[in-house]
Design a protein around this motif. Structure first.
Motif, PDB file in Angstrom:
ATOM      1  N   LEU A  85      46.203  41.240  46.629  1.00  0.00           N
ATOM      2  CA  LEU A  85      45.990  42.245  46.912  1.00  0.00           C
ATOM      3  C   LEU A  85      47.243  43.764  47.466  1.00  0.00           C
ATOM      4  O   LEU A  85      47.632  44.688  47.044  1.00  0.00           O
ATOM      5  CB  LEU A  85      44.468  42.174  46.857  1.00  0.00           C
TER       6      LEU A  85
ATOM      7  N   ILE B 100      40.370  42.519  36.093  1.00  0.00           N
ATOM      8  CA  ILE B 100      39.775  43.258  36.325  1.00  0.00           C
ATOM      9  C   ILE B 100      39.237  43.942  37.775  1.00  0.00           C
ATOM     10  O   ILE B 100      38.930  44.871  38.476  1.00  0.00           O
ATOM     11  CB  ILE B 100      38.009  43.397  35.637  1.00  0.00           C
ATOM     12  N   LEU B 101      38.793  42.849  38.053  1.00  0.00           N
ATOM     13  CA  LEU B 101      38.680  43.033  39.910  1.00  0.00           C
ATOM     14  C   LEU B 101      39.927  43.461  40.957  1.00  0.00           C
ATOM     15  O   LEU B 101      39.152  44.252  41.203  1.00  0.00           O
ATOM     16  CB  LEU B 101      38.220  41.559  40.522  1.00  0.00           C
TER      17      LEU B 101
ATOM     18  N   VAL C 242      39.898  47.103  39.389  1.00  0.00           N
ATOM     19  CA  VAL C 242      39.253  48.204  39.701  1.00  0.00           C
ATOM     20  C   VAL C 242      38.879  48.099  41.050  1.00  0.00           C
ATOM     21  O   VAL C 242      38.628  49.792  41.797  1.00  0.00           O
ATOM     22  CB  VAL C 242      37.728  47.761  38.927  1.00  0.00           C
ATOM     23  N   GLY C 243      39.229  47.390  41.714  1.00  0.00           N
ATOM     24  CA  GLY C 243      39.277  47.447  42.874  1.00  0.00           C
ATOM     25  C   GLY C 243      40.842  48.449  43.527  1.00  0.00           C
ATOM     26  O   GLY C 243      40.731  49.525  44.345  1.00  0.00           O
TER      27      GLY C 243
ATOM     28  N   VAL D 248      39.015  51.900  42.632  1.00  0.00           N
ATOM     29  CA  VAL D 248      38.779  52.492  43.788  1.00  0.00           C
ATOM     30  C   VAL D 248      39.078  52.940  45.040  1.00  0.00           C
ATOM     31  O   VAL D 248      38.475  53.733  45.580  1.00  0.00           O
ATOM     32  CB  VAL D 248      37.491  51.144  44.325  1.00  0.00           C
ATOM     33  N   LEU D 249      40.675  52.266  45.452  1.00  0.00           N
ATOM     34  CA  LEU D 249      40.786  53.333  46.815  1.00  0.00           C
ATOM     35  C   LEU D 249      41.831  54.177  46.227  1.00  0.00           C
ATOM     36  O   LEU D 249      42.554  55.123  47.188  1.00  0.00           O
ATOM     37  CB  LEU D 249      42.359  52.011  46.831  1.00  0.00           C
TER      38      LEU D 249
ATOM     39  N   LEU E 161      44.162  54.298  43.991  1.00  0.00           N
ATOM     40  CA  LEU E 161      45.550  53.866  43.701  1.00  0.00           C
ATOM     41  C   LEU E 161      45.369  53.615  41.937  1.00  0.00           C
ATOM     42  O   LEU E 161      44.227  53.330  41.172  1.00  0.00           O
ATOM     43  CB  LEU E 161      45.975  52.812  44.109  1.00  0.00           C
TER      44      LEU E 161
END
Lengths: 340, 337, 304, 339
Positions: free
Chosen positions: C144, C229-230, C233-234, C237-238, C240
């Motif tokens: 991440l 997807i995790l 989506v993460g 949400v930021l 980016l």
């Protein structure tokens, strides 16, 4: 003409850059099969004796570290594509576990159609079908009871016979049988051995029978090689080697066979019974007889150098200094004379 | 009475003869599979005399291991003991509570397992595993006597004391099997069940291990059940042999008699198929397939393969009866006499 | 010899029998209710996206297409957000985009991973050392963090590039799994038999080893899709990731940034949240039931 | 010595250095390879802006110097790697002249205490739940209750974080909404400080624990099922051991080592894995700082944090690898020989 020969082959594992431990799995072993005189040879030994490694060497699945494997006089290492193909066809194998040899993903047909297609044995579907059915019948199976099934739907005996049929498809001259009956039940064992015998008797196929079981080796084969930690301890006709063992290790081995006869108790040949329990601490590397530290007859020279083969009879040789008064003989020479 | 189990009132009918240390009656074990219910042990009865060595032979799927484990109530989940009695010194093991059975294990009836290679916990030193076993059966204290007993048993199986500090993977196969034997005799049980104890060993080591097992057994005066498929091993080791076929016991006879004069047709064929050093190139197998336990044959389990089959063999299940002194057989051929 | 019966017995495997295959597939679904349920959940969501798209105009997802901050009504089924977009349309367009990222990333990851794992496991030795070291290094580097860094620099990305980047970072896990399985499969005797039957390395890998990895590949794929997807989506949400394309994550980003949570606009953050919960529930069910095949011992314990 | 030999030790350290090297190289390359030349873009943007703000020129110079923009690429790379080696990340761009370390330092503390503790709690609970789920002696009701922990896994952790925030902080006002302690509170080891830190940690910690517990329990269950199927479990029972002893000393004990390897990776990943939780709760850990530095285009801080992340994972895995032979005696790490 010699069909298949191992000429002083040695296989060392773990001689890579990073590992310190070297394991000499097969140590200067020679073996010969004569094209004109098909026979059954047993290679017997306990686990760690190198018998399976020797089998893989003979099949060309691994390369020897030293010495060479020859097929009709030609070194496997220098063969071209078509020669290798020919070798592949003529030297076949069947294995220990008749379940493990099947890919669980496929019906058993797959192991039969693959060789036919890869070696282009048949010109048409019909011919392929006919070839497969013929070889199944040769192995003592009924095609309609076996084809189209998955391995788990067949009995252990049927599975092992299909492996025989697979080998027969290629019409080989030699079949290597690596512990073919050690995983099947007693009642089937005899039937499978019987059909292996018939291959030699009826089709003239030579057989190399690899086993830890001296009783079946005695029953099926003409000559036997006793391996101990990669080296030949004793070699000769089964009659002599098993009925009258000379090498202390062979004696220990024969003495430990649990015979199915309550009247012949373990250890009835008492002279090797004092063999120490230690199951083989490694002796000083590369020196001396490998059996020296378990041997009840050990002598000073046993720790100094490895004994050569001494020819104690016309058709038998023993690697032990107890017989140093007999003439020594090279491994290749002995193997060739047994095959002749 | 069991040394470690509180005395239980014994039903008069289950009172056993003094010459039977273990008396198994009508044992039935089955397990549920995807294809239906399979009866792995089918109404098996036999007994074991004090200090006796009984061999139980059978091919794979004959139910011999299932039966051995059920004697100690060690069966895993899909397998269930449906009925019968296992009387150890007069006490029915099948009626004991979980805790009573736990205490009886090892102390009264011990197991030397199949595949010693994987039967020791790889994460614990051998000493810790032996200590665990003793501690589980001690109510208090006695640390020195515990250690002394551990060194004792190791010595009697010809292992050096140092193995207590070794992890299992540092031992050879034969040594691991000796540790398992030491474990088995730790609390001087009355009965030892040895389930193919040498199946993974080489013949030389096998002989040495079996000789050790035989010696400690006679020193202890324990009885032993040797479960296996190797008739040769049976001939060398046991006093009596029970032959299992398709979940049933078909013959129980003294070892000499069974090799010289087998009664049941299956035993006859089995003995006849054994390779010996007497004859060459002479193989006699048994034709046909082992019965499917999912759809077992009616009547006698062996009748589809039997060369001496009688008309009523496929209807009537032959009971195991003593037709001569100490010779038990389950076959209609002997029903008349 | 009665050839007719033989023909009957042997033909089915050479000619593909559609009915038989269908029966096997249906049987699989029937025996794996959990798996089936998971697939149905995802399928339902997917169809919602595709069918929904026909009922609305893409324009409704543009800013200012409708009045701001409307509660759900007959006109705007899921209301409108603080930027004047119809939430129903946003979801209808966003769901397939999120699926696309997940599946593409999963496919890329599993494809690379399987290839690396097969080669490393089959050839062992130096090849293996190099491949596995590389995989281990990649496994240890926080994915991440890399993604955030990459996305921080690469300000404008498309849905496809995003998926590929996520996929490129997700191969080590499948690679390790496939490698360890290949290592054990290559020692199986049927590999020797295949070699004796004249198959070469390539054929052995494809025809003997690969089919036995089906369960592992499927499990890896589900895992990789879920991870993809995790992660994506993460990132979204930021703020980016893809900028001007509605996705689930992007919608949450806006909802979060415009304090939808605190304004009580549940119809803004609720639908994407529920959607994600459904997606992950579906994938979770699939992976649990696939685990049974990838780890045969679990089979016994679930069937009691 | 059993277990560790020098060759293995050296190989493992080498592996660790390789991880750092690769991570640092990524760090160097990504901004330079990225399309649109972000560094060039920011330079021109800054040179325009620098005139207007205090310290602007100095900051721009620091930036140029940091990225060595006048040198050829390989010199830039060497300089960068040399600085990295000395853990010198330079000055923050957005908070110039603050050192990058001044920003990262406190953040590391907060991240470790929040996320490290949450992961450890999850690990322990996950092991217990997984073990009980696999154990045949567990009562059926308990099993069903424990299975409920799997539900948390269907929501991404950051979404649960948002929900928790909404319900417990925004709607119910029972717990604080953001930060690590009450704003303005001095950082000292006093009771009110600890209490405040604890209250602030509850929601972010819960969102991590609740969402990842199921995964841990599931993988532990898998390992337990494998362990329970081993031959030595039969002998353990045949020895007459008590059920509880078999469960702890034979089953759980043996199933844990592979889980510890996952724990090492998870602990290393905590910081990056929970970035979004920190952002949702404005929790001043590494993740939050990373986010802030992205928003502010503070590239020196971004580089510093990503490198710290790589080092932490690498270190965690290295430590577990080195102690693993102590946990599982079968693993000896002596150069592999054939056998």
């Amino acid at each position: 003409m010699q069909l298949l020969e191992a000429q002083s082959v040695t296989k060392v594992f773990g001689s890579g850059v990073l590992s310190k431990d070297r394991l000499v799995a097969v140590d200067e072993v020679s073996l010969t099969i004569n094209e004109e005189k098909p026979s059954i040879i047993s290679i017997a030994g306990e686990s760690g004796s190198g018998k399976t490694t020797l089998a893989r060497l003979l099949l060309g699945m691994i390369q020897p570290s030293d010495g060479n494997i020859r097929f009709r006089g030609k070194d496997l290492a220098t063969m071209d594509r078509s020669e290798r193909r020919e070798f592949r066809r003529q030297v076949q194998a069947i294995f220990q576990d008749p379940f493990e040899v099947y890919n669980p993903f496929y019906r058993i047909d797959q192991v039969l159609t693959t060789p036919v297609r890869k070696f282009k044995l048949a010109g048409s579907k019909e011919e392929e079908q006919r070839l497969i059915e013929e070889s199944l019948q040769l192995a003592g199976l009924r095609p309609n009871e076996t084809l189209g099934r998955y391995p788990h739907q067949l009995s252990g005996g049927q599975r092992q016979r299909i492996m025989v049929a697979r080998a027969l498809l290629l019409n080989p001259r030699v079949i290597l049988a690596d512990e073919p009956v050690s995983m099947v039940d007693a009642s089937l064992r005899a039937t499978i051995l019987e059909s292996l015998m018939k291959l030699k008797r009826d089709l003239g196929i030579s057989l190399i029978y690899i086993t830890h079981d001296l009783t079946t080796a005695y029953q099926i084969s003409k000559d036997i090689y006793i391996l101990y930690r990669g080296s030949v301890a004793e070699v000769g006709s089964v009659e002599q080697v098993i009925k009258d063992p000379q090498h202390p290790y062979t004696k220990l081995l024969v003495n430990s066979i649990p015979l199915p006869d309550p009247d012949i108790r373990w250890g009835s040949q008492n002279d090797v019974d004092q063999a120490p329990l230690t199951s083989g601490l490694k002796s000083a590397h590369g020196h001396g007889c490998k059996f020296a530290n378990r041997c009840p007859f050990v002598m000073a020279e046993c720790h100094e150098k490895q004994p050569p083969l001494y020819r104690t009879h016309e058709d038998r040789a023993v690697a032990c200094f107890l017989y140093k008064n007999e003439p020594s003989v090279g491994g290749r020479e002995m193997a060739e004379s047994l095959a002749a | 009475m069991l040394s470690n189990v509180k005395t239980k009132p014994v039903d008069v009918r289950t009172k056993t003869r003094a010459d039977r240390i273990l008396d198994v009656r009508n044992l039935r074990v089955s397990y549920q599979t995807g294809g239906g219910q399979v009866r792995a042990v089918n109404d098996v009865s036999f007994f074991l005399r004090p200090s006796e060595r009984l061999g139980l032979v059978g091919e794979s799927g004959s139910g011999k291991t299932t039966m051995a484990l059920s004697l100690m109530r060690l069966l895993q989940s899909p397998a269930v003991i449906e009925g019968g009695q296992v009387l150890l010194d007069g006490v029915d093991l099948l009626s004991l509570s979980e805790e009573e059975m736990r205490r009886a294990r090892l102390a009264d009836i011990a197991l030397i397992p199949q595949g010693a290679m994987n039967s020791l916990n790889p994460m614990l030193k051998v000493g810790e595993q032996l200590r665990d076993a003793v501690t589980a059966h001690m109510d208090s204290g006695g640390k020195t006597s515990r250690e002394a007993r551990i060194f004792d048993v190791l010595e009697s199986v010809e292992l050096s004391r140092n193995v207590v500090n070794a992890y299992p993977h540092e031992l050879s196969g034969g040594m691991k099997q000796r540790v398992c034997i030491a474990m088995g005799i730790l609390l001087k049980p009355k009965v030892i069940i040895a389930d193919e104890p040498t199946s993974a060993l080489d013949v030389v080591v096998q002989r040495q291990v079996m000789e050790t097992l035989g010696r400690v057994q006679s020193e202890l005066g324990a009885s032993i059940i040797l479960v296996g498929h190797d008739m040769g091993l049976m001939a060398q080791f046991v006093d009596r042999v029970g032959v299992m076929y398709g979940g049933k016991l078909v013959e129980v006879s003294p070892v000499r008699e069974i090799f010289k004069d087998p009664l049941h047709p299956y035993t006859q064929l089995l003995i006849g198929s054994l390779p010996t050093l007497e004859s060459k190139e002479n193989f006699k197998g048994i034709s046909g397939m082992t019965p499917s336990l999912l759809t077992p044959p009616t009547g006698c389990m062996f009748h589809p393969r039997c060369p001496q089959v009688l008309p009523h063999c496929q209807v009537e299940i032959p009971p195991l009866v003593e037709i001569k002194p100490d010779r038990w057989v389950a076959c209609h051929l002997y029903n008349g006499s | 010899m009665n050839t007719a019966t033989v023909q009957n017995n042997t033909r089915p495997n050479s000619g593909v029998n559609i009915w038989k295959t269908a029966r096997v597939v249906l049987g699989f679904f029937n025996n794996n209710r959990l798996f089936t349920f998971g697939v149905l959940l995802l399928l339902a969501l997917f169809l919602f996206g595709y069918i929904g798209e026909m009922t609305t105009s893409r324009k409704m997802a543009d800013m200012g297409a409708a009045k701001l901050n409307l509660r759900p009504s007959a006109e705007n089924l899921l209301g409108t957000d603080g930027l004047g977009r119809d939430m129903f349309t946003v979801m209808v367009i966003g769901i397939p985009n999120t699926f696309k990222i997940g599946f593409l990333a999963g496919a890329v990851g599993v494809l690379i991973g399987a290839l690396m794992g097969l080669i490393a496991g089959f050839y062992k030795g130096y090849t293996d050392t190099i491949f596995s070291s590389f995989a281990d290094v990649m496994l240890v580097i926080p994915t991440l963090a890399i993604l955030i860094t990459v996305s921080a620099y690469v300000r404008v990305v498309t849905v496809e590039i995003m998926a590929v980047i996520v996929g490129l970072l997700s191969w080590p896990l499948p690679a390790r799994l496939i490698r360890s399985q290949t290592l054990s499969l290559r020692e199986r005797l049927f590999v020797d038999v295949a070699r004796l039957s004249g198959q070469n390395d390539f054929e052995i890998i494809i025809f003997q080893i690969l089919p036995n990895l089906t369960a592992y590949l499927a499990a890896s794929f589900v895992g990789a899709v879920s991870g993809g997807i995790l992660a994506s989506v993460g990132l979204e949400v930021l703020g980016l990731g893809p900028q001007n394309v509605p996705t689930i994550g992007r919608t949450l980003y806006y909802a979060f940034n415009y304090s939808a949570l605190f304004k009580g606009m549940w119809w803004w953050w609720g639908p994407p949240l529920v959607t994600l919960a459904i997606i992950f529930t579906g994938l979770f069910m699939m992976s649990v039931s696939l685990d049974k095949y990838a780890n045969p011992r679990l089979q016994g314990s679930t069937h009691n | 010595m059993r277990g560790l030999d020098l060759g293995y030790f050296i190989r493992r350290i080498g592996m660790f250095l390789l991880v750092i090297f690769v991570a640092a190289s990524f760090n160097f390359m990504i901004p330079r390879l990225a399309p649109g030349n972000p560094i060039g873009a920011i330079t021109s943007r800054m040179s325009n802006a620098s005139a207007g703000i205090e310290n602007g020129q100095a900051m721009f110079e620091a930036y140029r110097e940091r990225f060595g923009l006048d040198d050829p690429l390989y010199i830039q790379y060497t300089k960068y790697m040399w600085n990295t080696l000395r853990l010198d990340f330079g000055e923050s761009l957005s908070a110039y002249p603050a050192e990058v370390w001044d920003i990262i330092g406190p953040a590391i503390g907060w991240s470790i205490s929040l996320i490290g503790v949450s992961v450890l709690i999850t690990f322990v609970l996950g092991i217990l739940i997984g073990a009980l789920l696999a154990w045949k002696g567990t009562p059926g009701i308990l099993k069903s209750l424990l299975s409920l922990t799997m539900i948390g896994g269907v929501l991404p952790y950051y979404l649960l974080a948002m929900l928790l925030l909404y319900f417990f902080a925004f709607t119910a006002h029972v717990l604080p909404m953001s930060g690590a302690v009450e704003s303005g509170m001095a950082r000292e080891l006093s009771w009110p400080f600890i209490k405040s830190a604890f209250r602030h940690a509850i929601l972010p910690a819960s969102s991590i624990i609740l969402t990842s517990l199921g995964g841990w329990a599931l993988s532990m269950r898998g390992l337990m099922v494998n362990t329970i199927g081993e031959d030595y479990m039969l002998l353990a029972e045949a020895k007459g051991l008590r059920k509880s002893r078999i469960l702890w000393r034979y089953a759980i004990r043996n199933a844990i080592p592979p889980q510890l390897m996952h724990l090492a990776i998870a602990l290393g990943h905590v910081v990056s894995g929970a970035i979004l939780v920190e952002i949702v709760f404005s929790y001043p850990g590494l993740g939050y700082q990373l986010y802030m530095s992205i928003v502010n285009s503070d590239y020196t801080v971004i580089q510093g944090i990503t490198l710290i992340l790589a080092v932490s994972v690498g270190l965690a895995v290295l430590i577990i690898d080195l102690v693993y032979p102590r946990l599982d005696p079968r693993v000896t790490y002596v150069a592999e020989s054939s056998g």
